[in-house]
Design an enzyme around this catalytic site. Structure first.
Site, short mmCIF file in Angstrom:
data_model
loop_
_atom_site.label_atom_id
_atom_site.label_comp_id
_atom_site.label_asym_id
_atom_site.label_seq_id
_atom_site.Cartn_x
_atom_site.Cartn_y
_atom_site.Cartn_z
N THR A 1 38.25 61.74 39.38
CA THR A 1 37.15 60.98 38.80
C THR A 1 36.00 61.88 38.37
OG1 THR A 1 37.75 59.01 40.03
CG2 THR A 1 35.46 59.16 39.34
N SER B 1 44.39 62.18 41.01
CA SER B 1 45.12 62.70 42.17
C SER B 1 46.21 61.75 42.63
CB SER B 1 44.16 63.03 43.31
OG SER B 1 43.68 61.87 43.93
N THR C 1 39.69 61.83 44.64
CA THR C 1 39.46 61.47 46.04
C THR C 1 40.64 60.74 46.67
OG1 THR C 1 38.36 59.47 45.29
CG2 THR C 1 36.95 61.35 45.82
N ASP C 2 41.48 60.11 45.84
CA ASP C 2 42.57 59.30 46.40
C ASP C 2 43.45 60.09 47.36
OD1 ASP C 2 41.60 57.43 44.61
OD2 ASP C 2 43.55 56.93 43.75
N1 ASP Z 1 39.52 57.51 42.41
C1 ASP Z 1 40.08 58.76 42.29
C2 ASP Z 1 39.07 59.90 42.21
O1 ASP Z 1 38.11 59.84 42.84
C3 ASP Z 1 41.11 58.94 41.30
C4 ASP Z 1 41.89 60.15 41.71
O2 ASP Z 1 42.17 60.29 42.88
O3 ASP Z 1 42.13 61.00 40.89
O4 ASP Z 1 39.22 60.89 41.57
#
Ligand code: ASP
Length: 351
Positions: free
Chosen positions: A17, A60, A93-94
């Protein structure tokens, strides 16, 4: 600021993100698009030189185990230069808790490796990525963060990779360690304070690039669960199964019977829990955790399914024997903190 011949931080950009914006095609979906240089630019003029490496540009949730190993290889490559103070990895973050933990399992250097990211996309009116990145760079450059292994720095808090979990889908404070304390904090001015004693284990070997691919899956346990999902995983070649079991690590007699058969066939089954905090405790009969253990399942201790699966995948890739796998889960599951025997390398610190 780009590096000259003075100490510097390496930023490994992988997507997520923090690098994402709303796409004009693709139905307006949010997609990872920004380069590492573009992300770095949002942090303004920093006090430490930063070299940017674009490793990949992905959400991710798209990452494979091979992608995660390649991020770890980029970390090792960055640390080859003694002028490097530390490494920042921008990551979705995922699955930060998986890649950061894998990197920590393989990390054999006192210099900090710091994962960060964002909850709000780069084109949000008030994005959190720039502040998170500024702080992560400060942590990576900090002498105080040395010897703590791989860290997750997010919204001003610093967590050891082991035990870090994404705990909210949208709040800016996205990470926590529900079984422990943060390792430290980083202020708005970039001052870093570490307040826990690092618990380190010997690093695991890096798998050879040509190593045979393994498969390790997570099987959810719920009221009325039968063995269909576990058997489906085995039928597509899983050699390791992590049960996201109920409570302190329970299933039912049908699952226990399937675990007995899987264990007899040489499959490694690990019991973790779908509860976000607390250890697996083999206590209950009638298909509970005590029976799972008797059926051959290895308790994951404090490791939750995401990190238990990461550890199991790595150990299987390294062709570890079942007793070795048991030992690693016993130690790294955290039930025996005094079992930690890691001592830091004695090579001089530069910078
Ligand atoms: N919500 C996720 C992020 O914070 C999407 C991911 O993991 O790429 O990046």
């Amino acid at each position: 600021m780009t590096p000259t011949n003075s100490p510097y931080v390496v930023l490994l950009a992988t997507g997520g993100t923090i690098a994402s914006r709303t796409s004009t095609n693709d139905g307006g979906a949010t997609l990872a698009e920004d380069t590492g240089a573009a992300i770095l630019q949002t942090t303004g003029q920093g006090t430490v030189p930063v070299e940017v490496v674009d490793v990949m540009r992905k959400g991710s949730y798209q990452l494979t185990f091979a992608d995660m190993l390649s991020i770890c290889a980029s970390i090792r490559q960055a640390l080859n230069d003694p002028l490097v103070l530390g490494v920042v990895v921008t990551h979705g973050t995922d699955t930060t808790e998986e890649t950061a933990y894998l990197a920590d399992l393989l990390h054999r250097d006192p210099r900090p490796v710091v994962f960060t990211g964002a909850q709000r996309a780069a084109d949000h009116a008030d994005p959190d990525g720039p502040d998170n990145l500024r702080k992560a760079i400060a942590v990576a450059a900090s002498r105080d963060a040395r010897g703590h292994g791989v860290l997750v720095s997010f919204a001003g808090k610093i967590f050891p990779a082991a035990g870090a979990q994404k705990v909210h889908t949208a709040n800016l404070q996205a990470f926590d360690n529900p079984d422990g304390e943060p390792a430290g904090a980083v202020s708005d001015t970039g001052s870093v304070s570490m307040h826990s004693v690092p618990l380190r284990f010997d690093p695991l070997p890096v798998p050879a690039p040509e190593v045979e691919a393994h498969r390790a899956d997570i099987v959810a346990i719920y009221p009325g669960a039968d063995a269909a999902l576990l058997k489906a995983a085995l039928s597509v070649g899983s050699s390791g199964i992590v049960l996201a079991a109920t409570g302190n690590g329970n299933a039912n007699p049908v699952i226990c019977a399937a675990v007995t058969d899987a264990t007899a066939a040489g499959i490694v089954v690990v019991t973790s829990t779908r509860v976000h905090a607390g250890p697996v405790l083999p206590v209950y009969g009638n298909g509970g955790g005590k029976d799972l253990q008797a059926a051959g399942a290895i308790p994951a201790g404090l490791l939750k399914p995401s990190q238990a699966r990461t550890l199991l995948h790595l150990l299987l890739t390294l062709k570890m024997s079942r007793p070795q796998i048991e030992k690693h889960f016993f130690q790294r599951g955290g039930l025996l903190p005094h079992a930690a025997t890691y001592s830091l390398p004695t090579t001089p610190l530069k910078g």
